[in-house]
Scaffold this motif. Structure first.
Motif, mmCIF file in Angstrom:
data_model
loop_
_atom_site.group_PDB
_atom_site.id
_atom_site.type_symbol
_atom_site.label_atom_id
_atom_site.label_comp_id
_atom_site.label_asym_id
_atom_site.label_seq_id
_atom_site.Cartn_x
_atom_site.Cartn_y
_atom_site.Cartn_z
ATOM 1 N N MET A 192 0.840 -1.215 0.000
ATOM 2 C CA MET A 192 0.000 0.000 0.000
ATOM 3 C C MET A 192 0.866 1.251 0.000
ATOM 4 S SD MET A 192 -3.145 1.331 2.376
ATOM 5 C CE MET A 192 -2.424 1.345 4.006
ATOM 6 N N ALA A 205 0.416 4.862 0.829
ATOM 7 C CA ALA A 205 -0.527 5.784 1.461
ATOM 8 C C ALA A 205 0.084 7.165 1.523
ATOM 9 C CB ALA A 205 -0.847 5.299 2.870
ATOM 10 N N ASN A 239 -6.955 7.885 8.425
ATOM 11 C CA ASN A 239 -7.034 7.795 6.983
ATOM 12 C C ASN A 239 -7.934 6.632 6.575
ATOM 13 O OD1 ASN A 239 -6.568 7.388 4.238
ATOM 14 N ND2 ASN A 239 -4.547 8.359 4.419
ATOM 15 N N SER A 276 -6.685 4.057 4.168
ATOM 16 C CA SER A 276 -5.814 3.052 4.780
ATOM 17 C C SER A 276 -6.643 2.011 5.530
ATOM 18 C CB SER A 276 -4.836 3.704 5.763
ATOM 19 O OG SER A 276 -3.878 4.467 5.055
ATOM 20 N N TYR A 307 -7.938 -0.785 3.588
ATOM 21 C CA TYR A 307 -6.926 -1.805 3.306
ATOM 22 C C TYR A 307 -6.835 -2.807 4.450
ATOM 23 C CZ TYR A 307 -2.007 -3.442 2.830
ATOM 24 O OH TYR A 307 -0.847 -4.175 2.751
ATOM 25 N N VAL A 322 3.489 -1.606 3.877
ATOM 26 C CA VAL A 322 2.749 -0.348 3.963
ATOM 27 C C VAL A 322 3.697 0.846 4.014
ATOM 28 C CG1 VAL A 322 1.224 1.052 5.384
ATOM 29 C CG2 VAL A 322 0.783 -1.408 5.115
ATOM 30 N N ASP A 338 3.880 5.000 4.128
ATOM 31 C CA ASP A 338 3.219 6.286 4.271
ATOM 32 C C ASP A 338 4.145 7.369 3.740
ATOM 33 O OD1 ASP A 338 0.723 7.335 5.899
ATOM 34 O OD2 ASP A 338 1.127 5.236 6.485
ATOM 35 N N HIS A 364 -3.022 5.241 -2.953
ATOM 36 C CA HIS A 364 -4.105 6.128 -2.531
ATOM 37 C C HIS A 364 -4.525 7.124 -3.595
ATOM 38 C CE1 HIS A 364 -4.101 5.682 2.130
ATOM 39 N NE2 HIS A 364 -4.133 4.528 1.512
#
Lengths: 344, 344
Positions: free
Chosen positions: B185, B187, B199, B202, B205, B221, B223, B251
């Motif tokens: 992911m 993000a 978020n 998120s 997910y 993940v 960010d 995202h």
DNA sequence: ATGAAAGCGCTAACAC
DNA sequence: GTGTTAGCGCTTTCAT
């Protein structure tokens, strides 16, 4: 006094400070003829009451608004958004408000200028990347509003822009220097414009080729409306031409993006098989590793804003137009021609 | 009358039409108590003189301005520009003017709300995709300006937005349905925001994975701040993890673009080796062949504008918030997991 | 240096 | 139905 609690007027300030309305006004505006002591006294009250002058009353009494109209097409595209951001920063720092008008097509344009929302609402208008025709300009001038162009040139009023011809040359010359001779061009036109005007980014291409003794192959030139999709289509056609071009010059990053996608689909490697260069150097170019000619967009906005500010402070004066330099940023999408196809 | 030639006043209109100022005013405003004949007569003169009322005088006399403040970060990004375009269209059609304020960072925000340029300048403010905190909101309410959020949610005032959680689920569920279980992911967080908030993209997910009995691997993940470059970096890290993910959920389209570039550089094929899905469905997605969850941006703007218009016409009323549906648009960047690597 | 008063262009009671 | 007359909140002569 039918004032709501939250909005003190100058009269309130005057009363609390124990001076007349006139004196309060002078103090607030830093005008001459107020003793330092009184000024401080008044300003203290202003602070305490949290007073803010009504812009409407100011304008009415004074005759000018400290407001400018920003006329902009294609918000949603990087270039235009950045330009607005640059202008906003400078103008708002100077305490000038911005009235935003979005015009996406010729009809919006016409409507804007006919309804003339600007009329009596603003002291100046900034037109982003599109020309204001002579009649429109005269109407504005008649009402005393100055006009400035940002991101486009005009012979009739001050502007700030890049030299599109030079930018185009930087891009094409780069390709030429790498040995490319068969170069496709993805050109875009603006449907925002009332009438097509000469495209300097295209002329740069023709001139550069001519100077290098390269004949232009019309089948390598594609004119399209802005948009990655159109560029992808055109690129597919370019790939079908024989011999296939070894490089593509795109008028903007977005066009280049579409082209690169089409190339990837066709299995054409960049830059080994084909080089791509564009103009703008938006964040897209960075994400993409795209060689692109950088134009300072925010700075164009800043300068345009300053020109307007000058025009506001010295009515009648005509600011000198400004042309900002561009700069080639070489990344991974361009390489020398004739690199032997790597064997997988 | 110290009027310049170009700007007739209502008084001029009245005189030429041979009626009183009051009657002229009524006629122009379509107010009651004017005979059809007089109205026509006045309107004819208005037309002839090309009269436009001074908004400043109107506001001063009436007490409201038909002006709204648009507070927006990150112009220059597709989402924000489109949103502004949508709002502008609706508002300008209703004859409401837009004062634009660009706030890129928390400090701009603070400055906006402290200088309160809105103060006495506008009847309402629209905040695009960022929260207005309680204290700020109260100050605005105190001065009687309505506040509306576009592209973001709030518990304190009406908003229009998409359901970010649902959008995220559409994206991740799509991947899951294709058989992917190891999903990275990308993000992004907003530095515009005063404080990080949960978020929803998120959470979608995490929930989706949990529901499918898949344990979350924190190393999958990432960010980051918005930007293709950051996404590319994160993607490189994802590729290094073992086992390598078979899909990436970004995202936003811009993040996905950076990711796809990194993948291309690494020789990872999309979607054969790895699938990519994102949220936004901007023009980028189309150019890129990116599977993305479409959110109706312009429409969010339109609706936000209507909410404001309602608030202006019925002060005190509280509009109901609106949540618009999103829709998965499948393109070429996603495919079933486990496609055997094609032999070159 | 300060105050009184006349607008700026329009709207909104209030009369007629 | 239409005209008269106060303001709206500020700037700006013109006196003092």
């Amino acid at each position: 006094m039918r004032n709501e609690a939250g909005t003190p007027s100058l009269a309130d300030v005057a009363r609390v400070a124990g001076v007349s309305l006139a004196t309060a006004s002078r103090a607030v505006n830093n005008a001459y003829g107020v003793s330092e002591a009184t000024r401080q006294k008044v300003l203290a009250v202003v602070e305490k009451l949290d007073f803010v002058a009504s812009p409407d009353a100011e304008r009415l009494a004074r005759g000018s608004s400290r407001r400018v109209a920003l006329v902009v097409p294609h918000l949603g595209r990087w270039f235009f958004g950045e330009m607005v951001a640059g202008i906003e920063r400078e103008l708002s720092a100077a305490g000038v408000d911005i009235l935003l008008y979005h015009v996406d097509d010729p009809e919006d344009r016409r409507e804007f200028f006919s309804r003339l929302p600007a009329r009596r609402k603003v002291d100046a208008v900034i037109a982003i990347a599109f020309p204001v025709d002579e009649e429109e300009r005269q109407r504005l001038e008649l009402m005393g509003v100055a006009i400035t162009a940002a991101g486009g040139r005009s012979t009739d009023y001050p502007y700030v822009s890049i030299d599109d011809y030079a930018a185009g040359r930087q891009a094409v010359d780069h390709l030429l220097a790498l040995g490319h001779t068969r170069i496709g061009m993805l050109a875009s036109f603006e449907r925002t414009l009332p009438a097509p005007r000469e495209n300097l980014r295209s002329r740069a291409y023709y001139d550069a080729l001519a100077e290098h003794g390269i004949a232009v192959d019309p089948s390598l030139v594609h004119d399209m409306e802005w948009g990655g999709h159109n560029a992808a289509l055109a690129t597919a056609q370019l790939l079908a031409s024989d011999p296939r071009p070894t490089a593509i010059y795109a008028h903007s990053d977005e066009l280049a993006l579409g082209a690169m996608h089409a190339l990837a689909l066709a299995g054409v490697r960049v830059p080994e098989d084909l080089s791509v260069v564009a103009i703008d150097d938006s964040p897209l170019a960075d994400s993409l590793g795209l060689t692109s000619v950088r134009q300072p967009v925010r700075e164009q906005g800043t300068i345009a804003a300053r020109m307007v500010l000058d025009a506001l402070s010295q009515p009648g004066s005509t600011a000198a137009s400004v042309m900002l330099p561009t700069q080639l940023v070489v990344r991974e999408s361009t390489g020398p021609v004739g690199t032997p196809p790597a064997v997988p």
